[in-house]
Design a protein around this motif. Structure first.
Motif, PDB file in Angstrom:
ATOM      1  N   ILE A 171    -123.443  40.377  -2.564  1.00 12.98           N
ATOM      2  CA  ILE A 171    -122.933  42.076  -3.531  1.00 12.98           C
ATOM      3  C   ILE A 171    -121.150  41.182  -2.314  1.00 12.98           C
ATOM      4  CG2 ILE A 171    -121.904  44.190  -1.762  1.00 12.98           C
ATOM      5  CD1 ILE A 171    -125.215  44.290  -1.899  1.00 12.98           C
ATOM      6  N   LYS A 173    -118.226  42.249  -0.550  1.00 10.43           N
ATOM      7  CA  LYS A 173    -117.975  43.426   0.597  1.00 10.43           C
ATOM      8  C   LYS A 173    -116.022  43.467   0.865  1.00 10.43           C
ATOM      9  CE  LYS A 173    -122.002  44.189   2.569  1.00 10.43           C
ATOM     10  NZ  LYS A 173    -123.102  44.238   2.949  1.00 10.43           N
ATOM     11  N   GLY A 181    -120.603  52.265   2.641  1.00  8.68           N
ATOM     12  CA  GLY A 181    -120.418  51.262   1.063  1.00  8.68           C
ATOM     13  C   GLY A 181    -119.470  51.058   0.357  1.00  8.68           C
ATOM     14  N   GLN A 184    -117.412  48.096  -1.819  1.00  9.58           N
ATOM     15  CA  GLN A 184    -118.714  47.335  -2.325  1.00  9.58           C
ATOM     16  C   GLN A 184    -118.514  46.960  -3.443  1.00  9.58           C
ATOM     17  OE1 GLN A 184    -121.985  47.672   0.148  1.00  9.58           O
ATOM     18  NE2 GLN A 184    -121.108  48.013   1.690  1.00  9.58           N
ATOM     19  N   GLU A 208    -121.874  38.375   0.498  1.00 10.08           N
ATOM     20  CA  GLU A 208    -123.466  38.332   0.661  1.00 10.08           C
ATOM     21  C   GLU A 208    -124.221  37.854  -0.439  1.00 10.08           C
ATOM     22  OE1 GLU A 208    -122.862  41.905   3.968  1.00 10.08           O
ATOM     23  OE2 GLU A 208    -124.385  41.247   3.194  1.00 10.08           O
ATOM     24  N   PHE A 210    -128.295  39.102  -1.916  1.00  9.21           N
ATOM     25  CA  PHE A 210    -128.566  40.223  -1.764  1.00  9.21           C
ATOM     26  C   PHE A 210    -129.939  40.209  -1.053  1.00  9.21           C
ATOM     27  CE2 PHE A 210    -131.096  43.978  -3.831  1.00  9.21           C
ATOM     28  CZ  PHE A 210    -130.424  45.510  -3.813  1.00  9.21           C
ATOM     29  N   ILE A 211    -130.576  40.808  -0.489  1.00  9.99           N
ATOM     30  CA  ILE A 211    -131.287  40.482   0.819  1.00  9.99           C
ATOM     31  C   ILE A 211    -132.180  41.753   0.031  1.00  9.99           C
ATOM     32  CG2 ILE A 211    -132.823  40.735   2.565  1.00  9.99           C
ATOM     33  CD1 ILE A 211    -130.324  38.383   2.258  1.00  9.99           C
ATOM     34  N   PHE A 213    -135.063  43.701   1.295  1.00 10.69           N
ATOM     35  CA  PHE A 213    -135.999  43.750   2.367  1.00 10.69           C
ATOM     36  C   PHE A 213    -136.739  44.781   2.066  1.00 10.69           C
ATOM     37  CE2 PHE A 213    -131.410  46.369   1.810  1.00 10.69           C
ATOM     38  CZ  PHE A 213    -132.061  47.405   1.427  1.00 10.69           C
ATOM     39  N   GLU A 216    -134.898  48.645   6.376  1.00  2.13           N
ATOM     40  CA  GLU A 216    -133.452  48.973   7.681  1.00  2.13           C
ATOM     41  C   GLU A 216    -133.885  48.931   8.749  1.00  2.13           C
ATOM     42  OE1 GLU A 216    -129.516  49.118   5.504  1.00  2.13           O
ATOM     43  OE2 GLU A 216    -130.523  50.464   4.188  1.00  2.13           O
ATOM     44  N   HIS A 239    -130.912  54.817   2.977  1.00  6.34           N
ATOM     45  CA  HIS A 239    -129.998  55.342   2.344  1.00  6.34           C
ATOM     46  C   HIS A 239    -129.742  56.030   1.048  1.00  6.34           C
ATOM     47  CE1 HIS A 239    -128.729  53.003   6.168  1.00  6.34           C
ATOM     48  NE2 HIS A 239    -127.621  53.311   6.192  1.00  6.34           N
ATOM     49  N   HIS A 242    -125.260  54.943  -0.681  1.00 10.09           N
ATOM     50  CA  HIS A 242    -124.299  54.056   0.314  1.00 10.09           C
ATOM     51  C   HIS A 242    -124.683  54.684   2.068  1.00 10.09           C
ATOM     52  CE1 HIS A 242    -123.790  50.294  -1.866  1.00 10.09           C
ATOM     53  NE2 HIS A 242    -123.945  51.253  -2.472  1.00 10.09           N
ATOM     54  N   PHE A 283    -132.094  44.061   8.480  1.00 12.85           N
ATOM     55  CA  PHE A 283    -133.052  44.503   7.144  1.00 12.85           C
ATOM     56  C   PHE A 283    -133.852  43.792   7.903  1.00 12.85           C
ATOM     57  CE2 PHE A 283    -129.118  43.175   5.308  1.00 12.85           C
ATOM     58  CZ  PHE A 283    -128.835  44.569   4.563  1.00 12.85           C
ATOM     59  N   GLU A 294    -124.961  44.553  10.114  1.00  9.04           N
ATOM     60  CA  GLU A 294    -123.946  45.029  10.676  1.00  9.04           C
ATOM     61  C   GLU A 294    -123.727  45.665  11.568  1.00  9.04           C
ATOM     62  OE1 GLU A 294    -120.382  46.993   7.944  1.00  9.04           O
ATOM     63  OE2 GLU A 294    -122.067  48.575   8.941  1.00  9.04           O
TER      64      GLU A 294
HETATM   65  P1  AMP Z   1    -122.959  48.233   4.971  1.00 12.16           P
HETATM   66  O1  AMP Z   1    -121.708  48.694   4.134  1.00 12.16           O
HETATM   67  O2  AMP Z   1    -122.462  46.420   5.288  1.00 12.16           O
HETATM   68  O3  AMP Z   1    -124.395  48.829   5.894  1.00 12.16           O
HETATM   69  O4  AMP Z   1    -124.009  48.357   3.518  1.00 12.16           O
HETATM   70  C1  AMP Z   1    -124.155  49.602   3.190  1.00 12.16           C
HETATM   71  C2  AMP Z   1    -125.382  50.020   2.730  1.00 12.16           C
HETATM   72  O5  AMP Z   1    -125.786  48.474   1.319  1.00 12.16           O
HETATM   73  C3  AMP Z   1    -126.668  48.914   3.465  1.00 12.16           C
HETATM   74  O6  AMP Z   1    -126.896  49.336   4.862  1.00 12.16           O
HETATM   75  C4  AMP Z   1    -127.814  48.620   2.559  1.00 12.16           C
HETATM   76  O7  AMP Z   1    -128.694  49.384   2.163  1.00 12.16           O
HETATM   77  C5  AMP Z   1    -127.366  47.680   1.668  1.00 12.16           C
HETATM   78  N1  AMP Z   1    -126.564  46.967   1.301  1.00 12.16           N
HETATM   79  C6  AMP Z   1    -125.558  46.542   1.943  1.00 12.16           C
HETATM   80  N2  AMP Z   1    -125.712  44.633   2.082  1.00 12.16           N
HETATM   81  C7  AMP Z   1    -126.551  44.477   1.230  1.00 12.16           C
HETATM   82  C8  AMP Z   1    -127.419  43.093   0.584  1.00 12.16           C
HETATM   83  N3  AMP Z   1    -126.513  41.907   1.051  1.00 12.16           N
HETATM   84  N4  AMP Z   1    -128.247  43.121   0.723  1.00 12.16           N
HETATM   85  C9  AMP Z   1    -129.355  44.545   0.040  1.00 12.16           C
HETATM   86  N5  AMP Z   1    -128.972  45.597   0.811  1.00 12.16           N
HETATM   87  C10 AMP Z   1    -127.377  45.600   1.434  1.00 12.16           C
END
Ligand code: AMP
Length: 388
Positions: A171, A173, A181, A184, A208, A210-211, A213, A216, A239, A242, A283, A294
């Motif tokens: 991803i 960002k 989100g 991204q 980043e 992709f995890i 997971f 969360e 979520h 996003h 995660f 984050e």
């Molecule tokens: P963030 O704005 O970084 O908090 O991303 C928003 C949402 O996107 C997260 O809460 C996850 O559901 C998903 N997400 C963000 N980064 C990743 C990642 N590296 N791997 C998998 N899902 C992600």
């Protein structure tokens, strides 16, 4: 441990000459007495709910936001309506308050430097800086031995190569100014990276891995000026598009993972020398590892459940830390599920009011838009288990 220290990009809006090292805090002296004025940078619902808690403890809030109709201004004792770049307004604001805090991260460096000369800033400027920039944040976490998704800083189109080590899918960002989100893009192969970078506006970014997971979670932790640190129980977050949809308190993770998540959060607060509140989003991998996604040095949407399920909510805890009062007990008296009311969902407010065990919170926003957080509902139930 996942995560790759890499040279962090800087944000385009940041000027090199900004002097942000002159903060006047962290003072561990006597608390500010009730009647003092707390300056809040940002005027959204987080500021509104913080100001309500401040008022309940006898404090006044002065809200600074460019938006004249900001929700927090509805209940603030004083307000400034000016752009965050307005240095004169920032100076006057700092002179008019006894302490400054913020309810969102994207305050320009120059403004913060001016404010820090006039009033203590809590949490400190360092905590704000780290959390303003995803690359700085991940470097800070990895330097402190805390795992993240593998990542690489992307600064120009000429330096996409480090991304090859991350693996795909990934991803991309924006390093700064991203939320819910926004900013991204998913990238499935190295060949797609250049186009993805154009799509996010050719600004400094992080790629980043992709995890995949298992879930969360997040922890809200408070740290007082003297170092006392207390956290709420880890919670499960779901979520939708996003945007946070539900938070379930407590998380159903096992005790060992819960302890690990809390320990990570406490360590981050200590390393940042934070005075205030910190939300740590994580995660949990299928292998049981806890990776930090984050951090946010302020009240957080995933802590809204505490308003009705704990004697001391995240907002009261935040105010206590910022004015130097002793921290309150973060234990909960009920289990809770918080559901965000996004856009038109808030129109069903009468249904929620008629539902036993449901506590409705509406932010009073004049205009409802798709994706806009208009309120939330906390559904309480008796506690099923207690944590060790
Ligand atoms: P963030 O704005 O970084 O908090 O991303 C928003 C949402 O996107 C997260 O809460 C996850 O559901 C998903 N997400 C963000 N980064 C990743 C990642 N590296 N791997 C998998 N899902 C992600």
């Amino acid at each position: 441990m996942p995560g790759a220290p890499s040279k962090p990009p800087t944000c385009r809006k940041r000027r090199r000459d900004a002097n942000v090292t002159t903060e006047t805090t962290q003072n561990t002296g006597s608390p500010l007495p009730p009647g003092s004025t707390i300056g809040i940078l940002g005027g959204g619902q987080l500021g509104q709910m913080a100001a309500l808690s401040a008022a309940a403890l006898g404090y006044r809030c002065h809200v600074y936001s460019p938006d004249a109709n900001a929700p927090a201004k509805e209940i603030a004792a004083a307000q400034t309506t000016a752009p965050y770049e307005d240095e004169e307004a920032a100076r006057a604001f700092a002179d008019a308050v006894d302490v400054v805090t913020f309810e969102f991260e994207n305050v320009p460096d120059e403004t913060l430097a001016i404010i820090a000369k006039g009033a203590p800033v809590r949490p400190g400027v360092h905590a704000l800086h780290v959390s303003q920039n995803r690359a700085l944040e991940k470097a800070f976490l990895n330097d402190n031995g805390i795992g993240t998704a593998p990542w690489a800083a992307i600064v120009t189109a000429d330096n996409l190569e480090p991304a090859a080590t991350i693996g795909f899918p990934a991803i991309l960002k924006t390093a700064c100014f991203g939320y819910d989100g926004k900013g991204q893009v998913r990238v499935d192969a190295m060949d797609d990276l250049a186009a993805a970078w154009v799509e996010i506006g050719e600004v400094p970014a992080v790629l980043e891995g992709f995890i995949d997971f298992e879930r969360e979670i997040s922890v809200i932790v408070a740290r007082a000026a003297g170092g006392d640190t207390r956290s709420y129980v880890p919670v499960d977050n779901v979520h939708r598009e996003h945007i946070l949809f539900t938070t379930t308190a407590p998380s159903t993770i096992d005790n060992e993972t819960a302890e690990a998540a809390r320990a990570i959060s406490h360590r981050i607060a200590a390393e940042l020398d934070l005075v205030g509140l910190l939300a740590v989003e994580m995660f949990v991998t299928r292998g049981g590892d806890v990776l930090v996604n984050e951090i946010a040095p302020r009240p957080h949407n995933s802590g809204h459940w505490t308003m009705d399920a704990c004697a001391v909510s995240q907002f009261e805890q935040f105010i206590r830390a910022v004015v130097g009062l002793p921290l309150g007990d973060p234990a909960r008296h009920s289990d809770a599920v918080m559901t965000n009311l996004i856009g038109d969902e808030a129109n069903q407010w009468q249904t929620f009011l008629n539902e036993d065990g449901a506590c409705l919170h509406l932010y009073g926003k004049a205009e409802s838009r798709p994706g806009r957080k208009m309120g939330h509902v906390n559904r309480l139930s008796p506690m099923v288990r207690t944590e060790p």
